[in-house]
Design a protein around this motif. Sequence first.
Motif, short mmCIF file in Angstrom:
data_model
loop_
_atom_site.label_atom_id
_atom_site.label_comp_id
_atom_site.label_asym_id
_atom_site.label_seq_id
_atom_site.Cartn_x
_atom_site.Cartn_y
_atom_site.Cartn_z
N LEU A 53 -2.98 6.15 -3.86
CA LEU A 53 -4.18 6.38 -4.85
C LEU A 53 -3.70 7.90 -5.05
O LEU A 53 -3.79 8.54 -3.74
CB LEU A 53 -5.46 6.12 -4.50
N TYR A 82 -2.82 -1.66 -9.69
CA TYR A 82 -1.63 -0.89 -9.86
C TYR A 82 -0.16 -2.58 -9.61
O TYR A 82 0.60 -2.81 -10.79
CB TYR A 82 -1.05 0.02 -8.20
N HIS A 83 -0.43 -3.39 -8.46
CA HIS A 83 0.37 -4.10 -8.64
C HIS A 83 0.34 -5.55 -9.32
O HIS A 83 1.19 -6.01 -10.46
CB HIS A 83 0.41 -5.41 -7.22
N LEU A 138 -13.44 10.51 -8.79
CA LEU A 138 -14.31 9.69 -8.85
C LEU A 138 -15.00 9.30 -8.22
O LEU A 138 -16.19 8.99 -8.38
CB LEU A 138 -13.35 8.15 -9.33
N ARG A 194 0.82 4.58 -14.66
CA ARG A 194 -0.01 4.83 -14.14
C ARG A 194 -1.56 5.66 -14.44
O ARG A 194 -1.66 5.05 -13.99
CB ARG A 194 1.17 5.52 -13.06
N GLU A 240 -5.01 3.91 -13.54
CA GLU A 240 -5.72 5.16 -13.02
C GLU A 240 -6.65 4.72 -13.78
O GLU A 240 -8.27 4.66 -13.44
CB GLU A 240 -5.54 6.57 -13.00
N TRP A 258 -14.96 0.62 -11.54
CA TRP A 258 -16.05 1.52 -10.31
C TRP A 258 -17.38 1.54 -11.04
O TRP A 258 -17.91 1.03 -10.72
CB TRP A 258 -15.30 2.80 -9.72
N LEU A 259 -16.33 2.48 -12.67
CA LEU A 259 -17.90 2.66 -13.24
C LEU A 259 -18.60 1.30 -14.03
O LEU A 259 -20.14 1.86 -13.41
CB LEU A 259 -17.72 3.45 -14.47
N MET A 265 0.64 -1.16 0.06
CA MET A 265 -0.15 0.54 0.19
C MET A 265 0.76 1.24 -0.11
O MET A 265 0.52 2.09 -0.53
CB MET A 265 -0.87 0.28 1.07
N PHE A 274 -7.11 -0.23 -5.83
CA PHE A 274 -6.10 0.75 -6.73
C PHE A 274 -4.65 0.65 -6.57
O PHE A 274 -4.28 -0.09 -7.55
CB PHE A 274 -5.99 2.64 -6.70
N ALA A 275 -5.02 -0.08 -5.59
CA ALA A 275 -3.18 -1.00 -5.03
C ALA A 275 -3.06 -1.72 -5.91
O ALA A 275 -2.56 -2.44 -6.52
CB ALA A 275 -3.12 -0.84 -3.63
N TRP A 318 -8.09 1.69 -13.20
CA TRP A 318 -9.17 2.05 -11.79
C TRP A 318 -10.40 1.93 -12.05
O TRP A 318 -11.61 1.60 -11.22
CB TRP A 318 -8.27 2.19 -10.88
N GLN A 319 -10.36 3.21 -12.49
CA GLN A 319 -12.17 4.10 -12.99
C GLN A 319 -12.87 3.50 -13.75
O GLN A 319 -14.18 3.25 -13.11
CB GLN A 319 -11.42 5.50 -13.70
N LEU A 348 -8.04 12.44 -8.07
CA LEU A 348 -8.37 11.48 -9.00
C LEU A 348 -9.17 10.62 -8.01
O LEU A 348 -10.76 10.51 -8.65
CB LEU A 348 -7.23 10.82 -9.22
N ALA A 384 1.75 2.67 -5.08
CA ALA A 384 0.40 2.13 -4.97
C ALA A 384 -0.79 3.56 -4.69
O ALA A 384 -1.93 2.76 -4.55
CB ALA A 384 0.77 0.38 -4.50
N ALA A 442 -11.63 1.59 -2.11
CA ALA A 442 -11.56 2.50 -3.21
C ALA A 442 -9.37 2.47 -3.52
O ALA A 442 -9.16 1.74 -4.39
CB ALA A 442 -11.52 4.00 -3.13
N ASP A 443 -9.17 2.33 -1.93
CA ASP A 443 -7.64 2.61 -1.84
C ASP A 443 -6.61 1.40 -2.24
O ASP A 443 -5.93 1.20 -3.25
CB ASP A 443 -7.48 3.23 -0.29
N SER A 444 -7.68 0.04 -1.34
CA SER A 444 -7.16 -1.38 -1.58
C SER A 444 -7.08 -1.53 -2.99
O SER A 444 -6.84 -2.71 -3.86
CB SER A 444 -7.57 -1.99 -0.89
N LEU A 481 -19.74 8.87 -9.85
CA LEU A 481 -20.30 7.73 -8.91
C LEU A 481 -21.51 8.57 -8.48
O LEU A 481 -22.18 8.57 -8.88
CB LEU A 481 -19.30 6.88 -8.59
N TYR A 491 -17.26 3.07 -1.31
CA TYR A 491 -16.06 3.46 -2.22
C TYR A 491 -15.69 4.15 -1.28
O TYR A 491 -14.45 3.15 -1.35
CB TYR A 491 -16.76 4.80 -2.84
#
Lengths: 119, 192
Positions: free
Chosen positions: A26, B43-44, A34, B50, B54, B61-62, A20, B39-40, B57-58, A30, A24, B35-37, A38, B31
Amino acid sequence: VDHSDEVLESNTARLIQSGMGGEARLDSDLREALHRRLISELHAGLALPAFPEKALGLLTALGLLAVLSTLVQFSQAGMRAFENGFWPMLILLLLLNLMLIPVASIVIVLQRRSHDRKS
Amino acid sequence: MSISLREPFTEDRALAQQVIDGNQSALTMLYERYADSLFAFIYHRLDAPRADVEEIWQETWLAALRSIGSYRGHSQLFTWLCSLARHKIADYCRKRGHQSQVFTDNSPEIVEVVQGNDPLPEEILTRRDVRSRVAQTLMALPDEYRLALIARYADGYSVDQVARLLDKSYKAAESLLSRAKAAFRTAFGEEQ
């Protein structure tokens, strides 16, 4: 704090930093953007209800019943071709099932409209 | 407050239903929770610029909002979200002719090392599958555990700062962190 606690603490810290930390993470702008989008999509009715499987299942069952009762009526009326001919019967079944598609579509449209009114 | 490691999926289903019904607070809760996890996690999993991460990730969610009606509560919501993300990653790789990253999600050797009592080798921590797994494991944890662990270990908060963040006493925060660490280790080895 004994040695195993220290190792556990260090391992957890390093693992979570690796998963994290740094790149990684966010970007907060952004993230906010979002979230706003949403919410706006939610109000626009983007979140759709579940596909009406039960309603369609019921419609199909009713369709099959209609087909069977039609065949019985044909049979009683003396249309022997439908008893003996495989292809005419298959075509009749397909046609009757195809006729159910517009009915199902109307149900779906009505359900979506009802959902839009709610949101 | 007692916190179970795995809440019944009916709660996730209820949250999803609230979103379908147009409840803004439910969407915000969902959300904020993931949201954060998420993204991670993406990402990995994806070796890409990047900006592309992103974008995916968006899109995830949509897509989640669009198809939340298809979530039946057979798995946890985060598992469902990760599954959507995997599809988006696969689409991205296919469009660009990349080989999609294949992860063995629960390699027993890695789980054994992570759950063991020896210091973790550096090469474990640099593996993308391990990092992705960490993000996914955090999503599986109750909110307070996840918040406490990320604040303490990713953001570098002191125990005192974690206590203030979660509106708890120092002792309560210390105890929460201890339970959160144990839950994290257990969840890391579980099927997700």
